[in-house]
Design an enzyme around this catalytic site. Structure first.
Site, PDB file in Angstrom:
ATOM      1  N   LYS A 185     -49.782  77.988 -54.864  1.00  0.00           N
ATOM      2  CA  LYS A 185     -50.454  76.710 -55.137  1.00  0.00           C
ATOM      3  C   LYS A 185     -49.542  75.781 -55.945  1.00  0.00           C
ATOM      4  O   LYS A 185     -48.798  76.232 -56.817  1.00  0.00           O
ATOM      5  CB  LYS A 185     -51.738  77.003 -55.925  1.00  0.00           C
ATOM      6  CG  LYS A 185     -52.584  75.791 -56.245  1.00  0.00           C
ATOM      7  CD  LYS A 185     -53.838  76.208 -57.012  1.00  0.00           C
ATOM      8  CE  LYS A 185     -54.759  75.035 -57.290  1.00  0.00           C
ATOM      9  NZ  LYS A 185     -56.018  75.453 -57.930  1.00  0.00           N
ATOM     10  N   SER A 218     -59.918  73.699 -55.780  1.00  0.00           N
ATOM     11  CA  SER A 218     -58.674  72.961 -55.703  1.00  0.00           C
ATOM     12  C   SER A 218     -57.531  73.711 -55.025  1.00  0.00           C
ATOM     13  O   SER A 218     -56.508  73.122 -54.723  1.00  0.00           O
ATOM     14  CB  SER A 218     -58.250  72.552 -57.115  1.00  0.00           C
ATOM     15  OG  SER A 218     -58.043  73.705 -57.915  1.00  0.00           O
ATOM     16  N   SER A 223     -62.347  77.197 -57.752  1.00  0.00           N
ATOM     17  CA  SER A 223     -61.184  76.685 -57.012  1.00  0.00           C
ATOM     18  C   SER A 223     -60.451  77.701 -56.147  1.00  0.00           C
ATOM     19  O   SER A 223     -59.625  77.322 -55.319  1.00  0.00           O
ATOM     20  CB  SER A 223     -60.192  76.035 -57.972  1.00  0.00           C
ATOM     21  OG  SER A 223     -60.754  74.851 -58.478  1.00  0.00           O
TER      22      SER A 223
END
Length: 548
Positions: free
Chosen positions: A119, A194, A218
């Site tokens: 990420k 996210s 997330s």
């Protein structure tokens, strides 16, 4: 005016350069794959991509599968998924060098030769961690985050970084630099966030193991929306050193870093690899708890708590059915299921989640957007954050009889004095102890809970911040929580959805009903939860659910 115009032009130039860099990354990937295919025309990429991680890593370690075959198979597939979903922000070209070095050292870690995706907010040396902010462009990380260092020591090869929503405080996946990421199962849907780039890439088969973070769901939203598995561990089970969070220093709602993969066994292998001496050595604040094989492989019947709703966000028909069917399968397999009653979730959302995240009246949150180009996706939140305390109080009072939830959010976004923040932290501790007492009174091992789904249409997560209630509870409590897909939306679910009204019958409930619409065939997951530091038990329960 001229200065502002010049500033804006400078920012747009940085955005343009970042997008060109992203384009170049995809070209580099394409060229690398083409070169490999020309040199090795007989390699069967499809058979490599079909191997589950435990099998793949075994073949890599015993030498029956060369690491470069696996690496280029995944670079090729990742390129395809990135072209379809816009999930990759950067190709880590040094991964090709690492691949060559790994072959020479002969040291075979548990993840030897496994390509992994990372990420955006997790530091990789020499690469930006933007959080979707222009101000963070061209500021490469000085060193790898601890998680990435341990992955490398275990032989894994981080090869791409993936997209996130601006600020990370969202469960969609869009920012002004790299744009919107799409769900690989249906392009009109959000991949979740996210860790949305990770969800899309792993869900589309372009990465066999991905890493993300979770402060309100997330990791779990993208996993559920994209039909894969994820584990949010207890906040400090894995090191967060070198991982950038959305609101720095915020302690009320605990973030965790964790893996995403197609199946539970892959998550277990990943945790086995990460929970090693290297992790505890590189970050001494992480408790030295190695992976407990005994707990994970136990076959003892479980005593499982469950609930179908939190009485705050009404579950979609498919969500309710997912829990019911899973409960029935578990009972049939000899486990004991015990109803668990959740109370005061609205109080928890407003006072612990919203107030905890924005205890400074959202000043830190606002500061992170200072000098950025676009804030439109956060319109209402910004307006509220900028309002003085007296106005928030007045608005909350006026709104209470008509829109109680909106009133609760406004009230919770007031700036707090230090003693009020301490008192809040104390209250959260008390809440946690009460929750554990209720759990222990019922003598539970684990808990089966709903997970928001199916995937919402693009643009809807930003309008539906209240729907984080099912996931954020376990960030406040700091319990390990995983997600396993168990069913798909049926025509019957879709028909039943027509009668969906919600518990508050407000604008949010009406909007959520629209966001769920037209989802036949999309996956729906459940959440599996355990007590703090019981990741192995959580995974064992997830494995049971997945098998059944």
């Amino acid at each position: 005016l001229l200065l502002r115009w010049r500033r804006r032009r400078g920012l747009w130039r940085k955005v343009k350069e970042a997008r060109q860099r992203q384009e170049r990354s995809l070209v580099q990937m394409e060229m690398a794959v083409r070169r490999f295919r020309e040199q090795h025309p007989s390699v069967n990429m499809i058979s490599i991509l079909s191997l589950p991680l435990p099998e793949l890593s075994k073949k890599l370690r015993d030498g029956s599968l060369p690491p470069e075959h696996v690496f280029y198979a995944y670079v090729g597939k990742a390129l395809q998924i990135a072209t379809e979903t816009n999930c990759i922000t950067e190709y880590l070209q040094e991964s090709e060098t690492q691949l060559q070095k790994a072959k020479l050292t002969g040291k075979l870690g548990l993840l030897y030769g496994v390509p992994v995706s990372i990420k955006d907010s997790i530091d990789c040396q020499g690469h930006d961690s933007t959080l979707g902010f222009i101000k963070n462009l061209n500021k490469p990380a000085a060193e790898d985050s601890v998680v990435v260092q341990v992955l490398r020591r275990q032989g894994a090869i981080p090869f791409v970084k993936t997209n996130v929503p601006q600020s990370l405080i969202s469960y969609d996946c869009k920012n002004l630099i790299f744009g919107q990421t799409f769900n690989p199962l249906l392009y009109t849907r959000s991949p979740g966030g996210s860790s949305g780039g990770e969800g899309a890439l792993v869900g589309g088969g372009g990465s066999i193991l991905g890493f993300g973070t979770d402060v309100g769901g997330s990791l779990r939203f993208p996993a559920a929306f994209c039909g894969i598995c994820a584990l949010k561990p207890t906040g400090n089970r894995l090191s967060k050193k070198g991982i950038i969070s959305g609101v720095l220093g915020q302690k009320a709602v605990v973030a965790g870093v964790g893996p995403m993969a197609k199946d539970v066994e892959s998550l277990a292998l990943c945790m086995r690899a990460l929970l090693c001496e290297d992790m505890f050595d590189l970050d001494s604040t992480v408790p030295p708890l190695p992976f407990s094989e005994e707990v994970y492989s136990s076959t003892q019947p479980l005593r499982i708590g469950y609930y179908e709703t939190d009485f705050f966000t009404m579950p979609s028909p498919a969500m309710r059915r997912a829990v019911r069917e899973t409960k029935q399968l578990l009972e049939d397999a000899g486990h004991t299921l015990v109803p668990f009653e959740l109370t005061n979730v609205d109080y928890m959302i407003f006072n612990f989640c919203v107030r905890g995240m924005f205890a400074d009246g959202a000043a830190s949150f606002l500061k992170s957007f200072k000098g950025e180009l676009e804030k439109s996706s956060m319109g209402l939140l910004f307006w509220l954050a900028k309002s003085p305390n007296w106005l928030k109080t007045v608005l909350s009072w006026i709104a209470k009889p008509f829109v109680p939830r909106f009133s609760g959010i406004i009230r919770s976004m007031r700036a707090n004095a230090v003693d009020e923040v301490w008192s809040l932290h104390h209250e959260i501790e008390e809440f946690c102890h009460q929750f554990i007492t209720q759990w222990k009174t019922l003598n539970l091992d684990v808990m089966l809970c709903p997970m928001l789904g199916p995937a919402l249409s693009i643009g809807y997560p930003g309008k539906l911040s209240v729907a984080v209630s099912y996931t954020m509870l376990y960030n406040v409590l700091d319990f390990p929580a995983g997600v396993v897909p168990v069913t798909m939306v049926t025509d019957e679910d879709e028909e039943e959805l027509k009668g969906y009204q919600g518990y508050f019958r407000d604008w949010w409930d009406r909007t959520l009903a629209k966001a769920f619409c037209g989802s036949v065939g999309l996956p729906v997951a459940v959440q599996c939860v355990a007590l703090p530091w019981q990741e192995e038990l959580c995974l064992r329960f997830m494995k049971e659910v997945e098998t059944l």
